[in-house]
Each structure stands twice: as C-alpha cells, then as structure tokens.
Scaffold this motif. Structure first.
Motif, PDB file in Angstrom:
ATOM      1  N   SER A 166       0.829  -1.207   0.000  1.00 45.98           N
ATOM      2  CA  SER A 166       0.000   0.000   0.000  1.00 45.98           C
ATOM      3  C   SER A 166       0.860   1.253   0.000  1.00 45.98           C
ATOM      4  N   GLY A 167       2.053   1.151   0.589  1.00 51.35           N
ATOM      5  CA  GLY A 167       2.967   2.285   0.612  1.00 51.35           C
ATOM      6  C   GLY A 167       3.461   2.662  -0.769  1.00 51.35           C
ATOM      7  N   GLN A 168       3.263   1.790  -1.763  1.00 54.10           N
ATOM      8  CA  GLN A 168       3.663   2.081  -3.142  1.00 54.10           C
ATOM      9  C   GLN A 168       2.549   2.783  -3.912  1.00 54.10           C
ATOM     10  N   GLY A 169       1.453   3.121  -3.212  1.00 61.26           N
ATOM     11  CA  GLY A 169       0.356   3.832  -3.864  1.00 61.26           C
ATOM     12  C   GLY A 169      -0.753   2.897  -4.301  1.00 61.26           C
ATOM     13  N   ALA A 170      -1.657   3.435  -5.139  1.00 60.16           N
ATOM     14  CA  ALA A 170      -2.823   2.671  -5.579  1.00 60.16           C
ATOM     15  C   ALA A 170      -2.426   1.394  -6.314  1.00 60.16           C
ATOM     16  N   SER A 171      -1.369   1.465  -7.128  1.00 62.95           N
ATOM     17  CA  SER A 171      -0.929   0.286  -7.878  1.00 62.95           C
ATOM     18  C   SER A 171      -0.522  -0.841  -6.939  1.00 62.95           C
ATOM     19  N   GLY A 172       0.177  -0.508  -5.870  1.00 62.72           N
ATOM     20  CA  GLY A 172       0.601  -1.517  -4.900  1.00 62.72           C
ATOM     21  C   GLY A 172      -0.576  -2.140  -4.177  1.00 62.72           C
ATOM     22  N   LEU A 173      -1.572  -1.314  -3.816  1.00 59.67           N
ATOM     23  CA  LEU A 173      -2.746  -1.816  -3.104  1.00 59.67           C
ATOM     24  C   LEU A 173      -3.569  -2.737  -3.995  1.00 59.67           C
ATOM     25  N   ILE A 174      -3.713  -2.374  -5.270  1.00 61.55           N
ATOM     26  CA  ILE A 174      -4.466  -3.218  -6.200  1.00 61.55           C
ATOM     27  C   ILE A 174      -3.716  -4.524  -6.458  1.00 61.55           C
ATOM     28  N   LEU A 175      -2.400  -4.462  -6.560  1.00 57.13           N
ATOM     29  CA  LEU A 175      -1.602  -5.685  -6.715  1.00 57.13           C
ATOM     30  C   LEU A 175      -1.811  -6.599  -5.513  1.00 57.13           C
ATOM     31  N   PHE A 176      -1.835  -6.026  -4.316  1.00 54.61           N
ATOM     32  CA  PHE A 176      -2.070  -6.804  -3.097  1.00 54.61           C
ATOM     33  C   PHE A 176      -3.446  -7.463  -3.148  1.00 54.61           C
ATOM     34  N   ALA A 177      -4.471  -6.695  -3.542  1.00 47.88           N
ATOM     35  CA  ALA A 177      -5.835  -7.234  -3.621  1.00 47.88           C
ATOM     36  C   ALA A 177      -5.913  -8.382  -4.619  1.00 47.88           C
ATOM     37  N   ALA A 178      -5.314  -8.203  -5.792  1.00 50.32           N
ATOM     38  CA  ALA A 178      -5.350  -9.248  -6.817  1.00 50.32           C
ATOM     39  C   ALA A 178      -4.582 -10.487  -6.352  1.00 50.32           C
ATOM     40  N   LEU A 179      -3.414 -10.270  -5.743  1.00 53.22           N
ATOM     41  CA  LEU A 179      -2.571 -11.378  -5.289  1.00 53.22           C
ATOM     42  C   LEU A 179      -3.271 -12.201  -4.206  1.00 53.22           C
ATOM     43  N   ILE A 180      -3.860 -11.520  -3.211  1.00 53.20           N
ATOM     44  CA  ILE A 180      -4.528 -12.229  -2.120  1.00 53.20           C
ATOM     45  C   ILE A 180      -5.803 -12.906  -2.608  1.00 53.20           C
ATOM     46  N   SER A 181      -6.536 -12.252  -3.513  1.00 56.78           N
ATOM     47  CA  SER A 181      -7.764 -12.852  -4.044  1.00 56.78           C
ATOM     48  C   SER A 181      -7.446 -14.136  -4.805  1.00 56.78           C
ATOM     49  N   ILE A 182      -6.386 -14.116  -5.594  1.00 54.92           N
ATOM     50  CA  ILE A 182      -5.972 -15.321  -6.324  1.00 54.92           C
ATOM     51  C   ILE A 182      -5.489 -16.390  -5.343  1.00 54.92           C
ATOM     52  N   ASN A 183      -4.771 -15.975  -4.303  1.00 55.40           N
ATOM     53  CA  ASN A 183      -4.319 -16.928  -3.286  1.00 55.40           C
ATOM     54  C   ASN A 183      -5.504 -17.597  -2.586  1.00 55.40           C
ATOM     55  N   LEU A 184      -6.541 -16.811  -2.265  1.00 57.51           N
ATOM     56  CA  LEU A 184      -7.737 -17.376  -1.634  1.00 57.51           C
ATOM     57  C   LEU A 184      -8.399 -18.396  -2.554  1.00 57.51           C
ATOM     58  N   ALA A 185      -8.423 -18.084  -3.855  1.00 60.30           N
ATOM     59  CA  ALA A 185      -9.033 -18.998  -4.822  1.00 60.30           C
ATOM     60  C   ALA A 185      -8.257 -20.308  -4.907  1.00 60.30           C
ATOM     61  N   VAL A 186      -6.944 -20.220  -5.041  1.00 62.30           N
ATOM     62  CA  VAL A 186      -6.119 -21.427  -5.179  1.00 62.30           C
ATOM     63  C   VAL A 186      -6.126 -22.235  -3.885  1.00 62.30           C
ATOM     64  N   LEU A 187      -5.993 -21.556  -2.741  1.00 62.53           N
ATOM     65  CA  LEU A 187      -6.006 -22.245  -1.449  1.00 62.53           C
ATOM     66  C   LEU A 187      -7.313 -23.003  -1.246  1.00 62.53           C
ATOM     67  N   ASN A 188      -8.444 -22.342  -1.538  1.00 60.78           N
ATOM     68  CA  ASN A 188      -9.741 -22.979  -1.324  1.00 60.78           C
ATOM     69  C   ASN A 188     -10.020 -24.100  -2.308  1.00 60.78           C
ATOM     70  N   SER A 189      -9.243 -24.167  -3.386  1.00 60.38           N
ATOM     71  CA  SER A 189      -9.414 -25.243  -4.366  1.00 60.38           C
ATOM     72  C   SER A 189      -8.753 -26.541  -3.910  1.00 60.38           C
ATOM     73  N   LEU A 190      -7.874 -26.476  -2.913  1.00 57.08           N
ATOM     74  CA  LEU A 190      -7.174 -27.673  -2.449  1.00 57.08           C
ATOM     75  C   LEU A 190      -8.161 -28.637  -1.793  1.00 57.08           C
ATOM     76  N   PRO A 191      -8.023 -29.936  -2.037  1.00 59.82           N
ATOM     77  CA  PRO A 191      -8.984 -30.927  -1.510  1.00 59.82           C
ATOM     78  C   PRO A 191      -8.747 -31.271  -0.053  1.00 59.82           C
ATOM     79  N   PHE A 192      -8.748 -30.252   0.816  1.00 63.55           N
ATOM     80  CA  PHE A 192      -8.520 -30.452   2.238  1.00 63.55           C
ATOM     81  C   PHE A 192      -9.809 -30.202   3.023  1.00 63.55           C
ATOM     82  N   PRO A 193      -9.945 -30.812   4.200  1.00 62.25           N
ATOM     83  CA  PRO A 193     -11.146 -30.600   5.014  1.00 62.25           C
ATOM     84  C   PRO A 193     -11.402 -29.114   5.284  1.00 62.25           C
ATOM     85  N   LEU A 194     -12.655 -28.741   5.275  1.00 64.54           N
ATOM     86  CA  LEU A 194     -13.153 -27.404   5.570  1.00 64.54           C
ATOM     87  C   LEU A 194     -12.969 -26.422   4.420  1.00 64.54           C
TER      88      LEU A 194
END
Length: 360
Positions: free
Chosen positions: A273-301
């Motif tokens: 976020s300290g890098q400005g709007a571009s950094g914050l959007i990169l963080f949002a995209a990166l974490i959103s993709i991480n949530l998608a990939v993590l939740n796709s794993l065939p693990f309990p819950l």
C-alpha cells in the motif's frame, strides 16, 4: 493508513468469496441459514429474511451455513430446497462459486486499475525485498523488507521479472559461497556480504523477492492495451501462486517456512500500500488469487474438500455416511485453527517492533 487499507482489502476479499457461495445458492432457490465473516463467537449478529448475518471473533475467513448442517433446524430433511437434496451439478456450483468469485474479483481489480487509474510503468532497476525470514542468511546479513537490491558481485540485475529471476539464479547457484550485494535502503546505498545456505543442493537466503515497482503509472492506450495488461498480469499471478502451492508438496520442508498467516498478510499489504494505488491493487489481486487457489485444495473445511466429497458421492451413487463427513469437517476445523494460531504467534513475534524489544 496503510495498515487500515490492508485489513480492509483482506476483509472485502473474504466477503466477496462468501458472497459467491451465498449468491450461487439463493439464485438457485437453495435455503441458506447464515452468512458469517470470521469464526468463533459472534460479535455482531442480525437476522434478516431467515438468514443470520454475523461478524465473528476470529478473522480467519468466513462461511455460509445451510439448514442441512443444523441439527436444531425445523425444516424437513425432505425439503427439495435444501442443498443436500439438489442435483450434484447445482451443489458443485455453490461450492465452487467462492473460488470463481475471487478469480473474477482479481481480474476486475487489475482491469479497473488499467481502465480508471492507468497501467504501471516499467519497474525501477533492481529487486525489492518484501520479507525476510528470521535467522536466515538475508536477515543475518542485515537485509530488511523494503530494501532494493541493485547488483550482485558488481553485475547489475536490470529490472522487471528478469531481474528477480537473475537474482534467484545467482543465489541458487552459490550455496556456501559469499556474494557481494549492492542495496539501496531509503536512498542510502551500501554493500553487504551474504552467504546462501545449501538446501537440497541449491542456495537459499530466506527472503521474498518482488519486481521493484515504483508506483508510477501511464494512461492505457485503448482497450487492447487494457486487456493485454489485465490478462498477462492475472495469469502471471495465477501461475506463480499455483507453483507456490505445488512446492508445498514437492519441497514442504523449505516452503512451509514461507507460509503466511493473517498478521504477515496484513503486513505485506501495508508494505505494498505504501507504493500507492498500484501496490494496493496488486495486493488485492494477489490475495484474491491466493484465496481462490487455497480454497481449491482438496482439504477438510476448504471448498476443495467439500467439492471432493460431492464428487465421491457422485461416483458412489449415494451420499457418504454423515459420521464420516462430520469427522472430515471437524478434523479440518481443528487443523485449520491450530495452524492459524501458530502462524499468528510466529508472524507476530517476527514483527519489527517485537524484534526491537527482544534485542534490548
């Protein structure tokens, strides 16, 4: 402000993920009993049109609940609008909707940036250090998050992804060898010596590297430019995220040390976020993709675990016994909470403020 922005983005992404499940169910007429952000005791709870909305004490995710899972539910088990009584395809759609929502949000965030804010300019020369592991070569040599690496052994790294790959290759090929690194810390340049440790035959320094984004942007040159940037950035982040999770299975010993809990994720968000709007959007995209990939794993819950149970049911031609499903989910909950608490304790202890106290 950077910290608040980071927490807000993380909370929004969890909200969008759960909204995907919620909308996929309600739009198909499937009964929903609860929509929660977080786990544990409810801090805020409100019932509206038969659905209980809540914010809970442990901000480690969220969930959408269904009457099927509630023993005290007064709804008949034969009700055709229960999730468990719907066709396999409809149930799989509800389960996978959270992952789809996160991928869509990541793509839209990058596209929105390119359209309304602009496209990030070419990165500055060098490589940005965004995290260092305690007691590893990088930390022991004095490298800190925020440092920019300009050259190694007098050879400039260049810029962009090529610079990151050049630095990674140099480190991997230098186990046990001392290398000279030129760094820039808030405009102050200096030379440090660093010796990568050997791990599985390659060098390792215990640092997380990133392209040295400078935060400056340029207007997009039409729709072609917008979609080229959006798609290339999206698939680059998705590919690297999948590779990262894949390495958990191929090299668990090393990769497990890089797992991040909520504290480290928020800290990373504050740095970007300290890098400005571009950094914050990169963080949002990166974490959103991480949530998608993590939740796709065939693990309990996780969504992938529930998806797998439904697929097994489809192959068997009949539901999996409730006791097995309950054991599967409960064991997953205990493991998830246990790992999350351990990561929170570890990541909190590694925050700079705690390190300063410990070194006094």
């Amino acid at each position: 402000m950077n910290l608040i922005a980071s927490i807000s983005v993380l909370a929004l992404l969890i909200f969008f993920h759960e909204s995907g499940h919620f909308l996929a169910a309600t739009l198909q007429g499937i009964r929903v009993s609860g929509f929660s952000i977080g786990f544990g005791p409810a801090l805020i709870k409100k019932e509206f049109q038969g659905v209980t909305y809540s914010i809970r004490a442990l901000p480690l995710g969220g969930f959408v609940s269904f009457p099927d899972d509630e023993q005290e539910s007064t709804i008949s088990k034969e009700d055709p609008d229960l999730l468990s009584n719907r066709p396999i395809f409809q149930r799989l759609l509800v389960i996978s909707a959270g992952v789809i929502a996160n991928l869509l949000i990541a793509w839209l965030a990058l596209c929105g940036q390119a359209t309304f804010i602009g496209i990030p300019n070419q990165p500055d020369p060098g490589v940005l250090i965004i995290d260092v592991q305690n007691q590893q070569s990088a930390a022991l040599s004095g490298l800190k998050a925020g440092d920019q690496i300009i050259s190694i052994d007098g050879i400039n790294l260049g810029s962009g992804q090529e610079a990151v790959e050049s630095m990674v290759d140099k480190i991997k090929n230098s186990p046990g060898q001392t290398i000279s690194i030129e760094k820039d810390t808030n405009g102050t340049k200096g030379i440090i010596k660093l010796t990568p440790i050997e791990h599985l035959g390659v060098g390792k320094i215990g640092a997380q590297l990133q392209v040295n984004i400078n935060g400056s942007i340029r207007p997009a040159n039409g729709l072609t430019d917008i979609f080229y940037y959006t798609n290339s950035k999206f698939f680059n982040l998705l590919s690297k995220t999948i590779q990262g999770y894949k390495s958990l299975f191929t090299d668990f010993n090393s990769t497990s040390k890089q797992l991040s809990g909520p504290v480290k994720i928020v800290e990373l968000g504050a740095q970007l976020s300290g890098q400005g709007a571009s950094g914050l959007i990169l963080f949002a995209a990166l974490i959103s993709i991480n949530l998608a990939v993590l939740n796709s794993l065939p693990f309990p819950l996780l969504d992938g675990g529930q998806f797998t149970l439904i697929l097994i049911e489809a192959l068997r031609g009949k539901p999996i016994p409730e006791k097995i499903q309950l054991w599967f989910m409960q064991s997953g909950f205990i493991i998830l909470i246990g790992i999350s608490i351990l990561l929170i304790i570890r990541d909190t202890s590694q925050l700079e403020i705690f390190q300063q106290v410990a070194n006094k």
